[in-house]
Scaffold this motif. Structure first.
Motif, PDB file in Angstrom:
ATOM      1  N   ILE A  72       0.878  -1.187   0.056  1.00 24.29           N
ATOM      2  CA  ILE A  72       0.042   0.087  -0.224  1.00 24.29           C
ATOM      3  C   ILE A  72       0.794   1.103  -0.096  1.00 24.29           C
ATOM      4  CG2 ILE A  72      -1.611   1.301   1.144  1.00 24.29           C
ATOM      5  CD1 ILE A  72      -2.649  -1.328   2.505  1.00 24.29           C
ATOM      6  N   ARG A  73       0.476   2.184  -0.919  1.00 24.49           N
ATOM      7  CA  ARG A  73       1.282   3.474  -0.901  1.00 24.49           C
ATOM      8  C   ARG A  73       0.396   4.664  -0.449  1.00 24.49           C
ATOM      9  NH1 ARG A  73       2.287   6.931  -6.374  1.00 24.49           N
ATOM     10  NH2 ARG A  73       3.843   8.357  -5.751  1.00 24.49           N
ATOM     11  N   ILE A  74       1.217   5.511   0.529  1.00 24.51           N
ATOM     12  CA  ILE A  74       0.486   6.392   1.117  1.00 24.51           C
ATOM     13  C   ILE A  74       1.092   7.665   0.567  1.00 24.51           C
ATOM     14  CG2 ILE A  74      -0.171   7.713   3.223  1.00 24.51           C
ATOM     15  CD1 ILE A  74      -1.607   5.013   2.959  1.00 24.51           C
ATOM     16  N   ILE A  75       0.435   8.712   0.216  1.00 24.26           N
ATOM     17  CA  ILE A  75       1.024   9.676  -0.738  1.00 24.26           C
ATOM     18  C   ILE A  75       0.191  11.129  -0.292  1.00 24.26           C
ATOM     19  CG2 ILE A  75      -0.153   9.320  -2.629  1.00 24.26           C
ATOM     20  CD1 ILE A  75       1.874  10.537  -4.353  1.00 24.26           C
ATOM     21  N   ASN A  76       0.977  12.143  -0.351  1.00 25.75           N
ATOM     22  CA  ASN A  76       0.413  13.498  -0.186  1.00 25.75           C
ATOM     23  C   ASN A  76       0.006  14.180  -1.656  1.00 25.75           C
ATOM     24  OD1 ASN A  76      -0.256  16.138  -0.027  1.00 25.75           O
ATOM     25  ND2 ASN A  76       1.309  16.833   1.359  1.00 25.75           N
ATOM     26  N   SER A  77      -1.251  13.758  -1.934  1.00 29.42           N
ATOM     27  CA  SER A  77      -1.284  14.055  -3.437  1.00 29.42           C
ATOM     28  C   SER A  77      -1.891  15.495  -3.562  1.00 29.42           C
ATOM     29  CB  SER A  77      -2.487  13.128  -3.891  1.00 29.42           C
ATOM     30  OG  SER A  77      -3.557  13.175  -3.069  1.00 29.42           O
ATOM     31  N   ILE A  82       1.354  18.783   4.753  1.00 30.51           N
ATOM     32  CA  ILE A  82       0.448  18.117   5.858  1.00 30.51           C
ATOM     33  C   ILE A  82       1.473  17.996   7.168  1.00 30.51           C
ATOM     34  CG2 ILE A  82      -0.915  16.301   6.979  1.00 30.51           C
ATOM     35  CD1 ILE A  82      -1.759  15.628   3.913  1.00 30.51           C
ATOM     36  N   SER A  83       1.138  18.768   8.143  1.00 30.28           N
ATOM     37  CA  SER A  83       2.131  18.842   9.318  1.00 30.28           C
ATOM     38  C   SER A  83       1.861  17.906  10.349  1.00 30.28           C
ATOM     39  CB  SER A  83       2.341  20.168   9.893  1.00 30.28           C
ATOM     40  OG  SER A  83       1.223  20.480  10.444  1.00 30.28           O
ATOM     41  N   ILE A  84       3.007  17.624  11.347  1.00 28.88           N
ATOM     42  CA  ILE A  84       2.323  16.736  12.468  1.00 28.88           C
ATOM     43  C   ILE A  84       1.229  17.214  13.224  1.00 28.88           C
ATOM     44  CG2 ILE A  84       3.051  15.781  14.627  1.00 28.88           C
ATOM     45  CD1 ILE A  84       6.035  15.578  13.506  1.00 28.88           C
ATOM     46  N   ASP A  85       1.169  18.306  13.290  1.00 29.90           N
ATOM     47  CA  ASP A  85      -0.029  19.091  14.108  1.00 29.90           C
ATOM     48  C   ASP A  85      -1.353  19.129  13.488  1.00 29.90           C
ATOM     49  OD1 ASP A  85       1.927  19.816  16.017  1.00 29.90           O
ATOM     50  OD2 ASP A  85       2.245  21.819  15.508  1.00 29.90           O
ATOM     51  N   ASP A  86      -1.293  18.743  12.097  1.00 25.87           N
ATOM     52  CA  ASP A  86      -2.642  18.787  11.199  1.00 25.87           C
ATOM     53  C   ASP A  86      -3.435  17.336  11.512  1.00 25.87           C
ATOM     54  OD1 ASP A  86      -2.211  21.139  10.078  1.00 25.87           O
ATOM     55  OD2 ASP A  86      -1.262  20.370   8.239  1.00 25.87           O
ATOM     56  N   GLN A 109      10.371   4.754   0.493  1.00 22.33           N
ATOM     57  CA  GLN A 109       9.949   6.129   0.841  1.00 22.33           C
ATOM     58  C   GLN A 109      10.609   7.143   0.010  1.00 22.33           C
ATOM     59  OE1 GLN A 109      11.123   5.373   5.066  1.00 22.33           O
ATOM     60  NE2 GLN A 109      12.418   7.093   4.906  1.00 22.33           N
ATOM     61  N   SER A 110      10.034   8.357   0.096  1.00 19.45           N
ATOM     62  CA  SER A 110      10.376   9.521  -0.776  1.00 19.45           C
ATOM     63  C   SER A 110       9.746  10.823  -0.003  1.00 19.45           C
ATOM     64  CB  SER A 110       9.935   9.620  -2.323  1.00 19.45           C
ATOM     65  OG  SER A 110      10.247  10.511  -2.812  1.00 19.45           O
ATOM     66  N   PRO A 111      10.825  11.554   0.337  1.00 17.57           N
ATOM     67  CA  PRO A 111      12.397  11.389   0.716  1.00 17.57           C
ATOM     68  C   PRO A 111      12.463  10.331   1.372  1.00 17.57           C
ATOM     69  CG  PRO A 111      11.673  13.232   1.744  1.00 17.57           C
ATOM     70  CD  PRO A 111      10.269  12.898   1.088  1.00 17.57           C
ATOM     71  N   LYS A 112      13.910   9.969   1.451  1.00 15.21           N
ATOM     72  CA  LYS A 112      14.598   9.145   2.138  1.00 15.21           C
ATOM     73  C   LYS A 112      14.552   9.198   3.741  1.00 15.21           C
ATOM     74  CE  LYS A 112      15.817   6.163  -1.326  1.00 15.21           C
ATOM     75  NZ  LYS A 112      14.815   5.015  -1.447  1.00 15.21           N
ATOM     76  N   ASP A 113      14.306  10.698   4.150  1.00 11.61           N
ATOM     77  CA  ASP A 113      14.371  10.854   5.457  1.00 11.61           C
ATOM     78  C   ASP A 113      13.200  11.007   6.279  1.00 11.61           C
ATOM     79  OD1 ASP A 113      13.960  13.048   4.101  1.00 11.61           O
ATOM     80  OD2 ASP A 113      15.424  14.371   5.186  1.00 11.61           O
ATOM     81  N   LEU A 132       4.366  15.528   5.999  1.00 10.10           N
ATOM     82  CA  LEU A 132       4.325  14.985   4.544  1.00 10.10           C
ATOM     83  C   LEU A 132       4.257  16.156   3.511  1.00 10.10           C
ATOM     84  CD1 LEU A 132       1.921  11.919   4.831  1.00 10.10           C
ATOM     85  CD2 LEU A 132       4.266  11.940   4.301  1.00 10.10           C
ATOM     86  N   ASN A 133       5.388  16.511   2.857  1.00 13.02           N
ATOM     87  CA  ASN A 133       5.195  17.632   1.896  1.00 13.02           C
ATOM     88  C   ASN A 133       4.421  17.230   0.683  1.00 13.02           C
ATOM     89  OD1 ASN A 133       6.712  19.760   3.364  1.00 13.02           O
ATOM     90  ND2 ASN A 133       8.460  18.676   3.133  1.00 13.02           N
ATOM     91  N   PRO A 134       4.265  17.863  -0.397  1.00  8.71           N
ATOM     92  CA  PRO A 134       3.613  17.584  -1.411  1.00  8.71           C
ATOM     93  C   PRO A 134       4.414  16.604  -2.310  1.00  8.71           C
ATOM     94  CG  PRO A 134       3.279  19.865  -1.316  1.00  8.71           C
ATOM     95  CD  PRO A 134       4.106  19.463  -0.043  1.00  8.71           C
ATOM     96  N   ASN A 135       3.817  15.534  -2.794  1.00 11.22           N
ATOM     97  CA  ASN A 135       4.378  14.304  -3.506  1.00 11.22           C
ATOM     98  C   ASN A 135       5.076  13.400  -2.439  1.00 11.22           C
ATOM     99  OD1 ASN A 135       3.076  15.046  -6.016  1.00 11.22           O
ATOM    100  ND2 ASN A 135       4.737  16.456  -6.252  1.00 11.22           N
ATOM    101  N   ASP A 136       5.247  13.632  -1.124  1.00 12.45           N
ATOM    102  CA  ASP A 136       5.897  12.567  -0.351  1.00 12.45           C
ATOM    103  C   ASP A 136       5.184  11.598  -0.238  1.00 12.45           C
ATOM    104  OD1 ASP A 136       7.981  14.610   0.318  1.00 12.45           O
ATOM    105  OD2 ASP A 136       7.571  14.978   2.404  1.00 12.45           O
ATOM    106  N   SER A 137       5.923  10.612  -0.170  1.00 11.95           N
ATOM    107  CA  SER A 137       4.922   9.235  -0.120  1.00 11.95           C
ATOM    108  C   SER A 137       5.842   7.844   0.465  1.00 11.95           C
ATOM    109  CB  SER A 137       4.545   8.570  -1.538  1.00 11.95           C
ATOM    110  OG  SER A 137       5.851   8.335  -2.388  1.00 11.95           O
ATOM    111  N   PHE A 138       5.368   6.929   0.770  1.00 11.84           N
ATOM    112  CA  PHE A 138       5.792   5.692   1.314  1.00 11.84           C
ATOM    113  C   PHE A 138       5.247   4.413   1.039  1.00 11.84           C
ATOM    114  CE2 PHE A 138       3.572   7.585   4.768  1.00 11.84           C
ATOM    115  CZ  PHE A 138       2.791   6.631   5.399  1.00 11.84           C
ATOM    116  N   ASN A 139       5.843   3.384   0.966  1.00 10.67           N
ATOM    117  CA  ASN A 139       4.981   2.125   0.722  1.00 10.67           C
ATOM    118  C   ASN A 139       5.207   1.348   1.916  1.00 10.67           C
ATOM    119  OD1 ASN A 139       5.040   3.276  -2.100  1.00 10.67           O
ATOM    120  ND2 ASN A 139       5.074   1.359  -2.885  1.00 10.67           N
ATOM    121  N   LEU A 140       4.135   0.519   2.227  1.00 15.67           N
ATOM    122  CA  LEU A 140       4.125  -0.587   3.372  1.00 15.67           C
ATOM    123  C   LEU A 140       3.911  -1.842   2.632  1.00 15.67           C
ATOM    124  CD1 LEU A 140       1.970   1.208   5.960  1.00 15.67           C
ATOM    125  CD2 LEU A 140       4.347   1.412   5.917  1.00 15.67           C
ATOM    126  N   ASN A 141       4.648  -2.789   2.957  1.00 14.82           N
ATOM    127  CA  ASN A 141       4.470  -4.010   2.891  1.00 14.82           C
ATOM    128  C   ASN A 141       3.685  -4.948   3.812  1.00 14.82           C
ATOM    129  OD1 ASN A 141       5.298  -4.200  -0.029  1.00 14.82           O
ATOM    130  ND2 ASN A 141       6.813  -5.693   0.274  1.00 14.82           N
TER     131      ASN A 141
END
Length: 251
Positions: A72-77, A82-86, A109-113, A132-141
């Motif tokens: 599953i991929r999660i992405i800020n589309s 989106i900040s932690i406080d959001d 994950q993108s970016p790596k950090d 999560l900045n715009p287009n930041d994403s990560f995949n979960l297996n």
């Protein structure tokens, strides 16, 4: 009133003055969005019903059935961070009441950090709030047993109505084609309104002008229909391949 090329250019300028800012506005409009995408859903272990009572499968000394690997991929589309406080409630992936999650790990994950923290429960996964900045994403297996194809992704995020299913943004080419098509339709409408003036100016060549205006509409419409047919064929082909692979896995 005599028709002149200056009037035509003036009308085109008015159309451009209206449509161009609208396109720019919709492209730059602030949109805060969070989306998910099921990248893959592969059945790793399955037993046909006629031999189910004769074969037992174990994972780490535990009896398991109907084992799947779901990515599953999660992405800020959107185009806003989106900040932690959001986050009023973290991202939650519910996989069905009967499911038993065996393992869960971050594959890409993108970016790596990205600072991703996962809480694995019996039938759900919770991702702790993160930036999560715009287009930041990560995949979960996620490796799980007793999976019944139930999946729900939710979160409570400021400015986000719900976690959407991810859809690829339209390419710039499509936006350009839509603009040309809209301009052609506008010119056709102008021709209908000012038909007598156009014919008095262009004479017998007015029909050629109409063909020139209508041609982009026909070409773009053909392109859109062809693209839809290709996507339908591709979707049917992918579905058929998945069905064949699923039958092979069951065997």
């Amino acid at each position: 009133m005599s028709f002149s090329i200056e009037i035509l250019l003036g009308l085109l300028a008015v159309i451009a003055a209206i449509t161009v800012p609208l396109i720019i506005y919709f492209l730059q409009k602030s949109k805060k969005r969070l989306a998910y995408e099921v990248v893959s859903n592969t059945q790793l272990v399955g037993v046909k019903s006629e031999v189910q009572n004769k074969i037992k499968i174990y994972y780490e000394n535990k009896l398991v059935e109907n084992v799947h690997l779901v990515s599953i991929r999660i992405i800020n589309s959107g185009n806003q961070p989106i900040s932690i406080d959001d986050f009023a409630r973290p991202i939650s992936i519910q996989l069905g009441s009967s499911t038993n999650i065996l393992t869960c790990e971050v594959l890409e994950q993108s970016p790596k950090d990205l600072d991703i923290s996962i809480l694995k429960m019996q039938n759900s996964v919770e991702i702790q709030p993160l930036l999560l900045n715009p287009n930041d994403s990560f995949n979960l297996n996620i490796l799980l047993s007793d999976y019944r194809e139930e999946l729900e992704v939710s979160a409570r995020v400021k400015g986000v109505a719900k976690v959407e299913i991810y859809r690829e943004p339209p390419p710039v080419l499509n936006l350009i084609l839509l603009f040309i098509m809209g301009l052609s339709v506008s010119l056709c409408l102008l021709y209908v309104v000012f038909k007598d003036l156009v014919e008095s100016y262009f004479g017998t060549n007015s029909e050629i002008l109409v063909y020139i205006i209508i041609s982009p509409i026909i070409i773009i419409f053909t392109y859109i229909i062809s693209s839809l047919i290709v996507e339908i064929i591709k979707s049917c082909f992918v579905r058929k391949v998945k069905e064949i692979n699923s039958e092979k896995n069951e065997e």
